[in-house]
Write a protein that holds these residues in place. Structure first.
Motif, short mmCIF file in Angstrom:
data_model
loop_
_atom_site.label_atom_id
_atom_site.label_comp_id
_atom_site.label_asym_id
_atom_site.label_seq_id
_atom_site.Cartn_x
_atom_site.Cartn_y
_atom_site.Cartn_z
N PHE A 59 -3.29 5.53 -1.63
CA PHE A 59 -3.97 4.87 -0.52
C PHE A 59 -5.21 5.63 -0.04
CE2 PHE A 59 -4.46 2.92 3.72
CZ PHE A 59 -4.48 1.60 3.31
N ASN A 110 -1.90 -2.80 0.23
CA ASN A 110 -2.65 -2.11 1.27
C ASN A 110 -1.91 -2.13 2.60
OD1 ASN A 110 -4.87 -1.28 -0.28
ND2 ASN A 110 -5.82 -3.30 -0.12
N HIS A 128 1.24 -2.07 3.00
CA HIS A 128 2.33 -1.09 2.89
C HIS A 128 1.83 0.35 2.72
CE1 HIS A 128 5.79 -3.72 2.88
NE2 HIS A 128 5.23 -4.50 1.97
N GLU A 129 0.50 0.48 2.58
CA GLU A 129 -0.12 1.80 2.40
C GLU A 129 0.53 2.58 1.26
OE1 GLU A 129 -0.42 3.89 6.12
OE2 GLU A 129 -1.63 2.31 7.00
N TYR A 135 1.05 4.87 -1.83
CA TYR A 135 0.39 6.09 -2.27
C TYR A 135 -0.45 5.78 -3.50
CZ TYR A 135 -0.34 10.92 -3.58
OH TYR A 135 -0.93 12.11 -3.88
N GLY A 181 -7.82 2.27 -0.73
CA GLY A 181 -7.18 0.96 -0.73
C GLY A 181 -7.03 0.47 -2.16
#
Length: 157
Positions: free
Chosen positions: A119, A112, A114-115, A117, A122
């Motif tokens: 995302f 989360n 690093h976000e 994909y 979460g």
């Protein structure tokens, strides 16, 4: 729909022709029966396999090649390829990764942060199960290509 990690099985002769004639991809792309995908799991799987999240410096020298391929064919689209020999090697390497070992690398807090994909909501327990299922699909894609002595074209699109 989102960005999907897609694979196209190709013979060594088709790959050689593609490298000589990049427009040949348009013809190969029509072979839908040879295409497979790992849905939107590509970034999460890349993270689990390599420990890396940064897509600006993609690791094409390790298991990251299972997601993004090896040598790049088209820089703008990120289309890359793996030869049949590389597919065979990576299939063997994927075979030795136990599901439990991959699951132990799942760190929702870090993912989360690093976000990764896609995302959308979460990363959590449902997403972990999704990644593990898609890992089995990834192994099946490589196993099928390896059994047929084929290479793979990869792209995210």
């Amino acid at each position: 729909m989102g960005m999907i990690g897609t694979y196209l099985r190709v013979t060594d002769d088709e790959l050689a022709r593609l490298l000589d004639e990049p427009d040949y991809f348009e013809e190969l792309y029509t072979y839908e029966e040879r295409q497979s995908d790992i849905d939107k799991a590509w970034h999460g799987l890349y993270f689990l396999l390599t420990g890396e999240a940064d897509l600006d410096d993609i690791d094409r020298h390790s298991l990251g090649r299972t997601i993004f391929g090896g040598m790049v064919i088209e820089e703008e689209t990120g289309t890359a390829y793996l030869t049949s020999a590389e597919v065979k090697d990576l299939t063997t390497r994927l075979h030795y990764i136990e599901r439990d070992a991959l699951e132990s690398r799942y760190e929702a807090t870090r993912m989360n942060a690093h976000e990764l994909y896609p995302f959308e909501r979460g990363w959590g327990s449902e997403e972990k199960q999704y990644l593990l299922e898609q890992f089995e699909e990834l192994k099946a894609i490589f196993s099928s290509a390896s059994q047929k002595k084929e290479g793979l074209i990869t792209w995210i699109g």
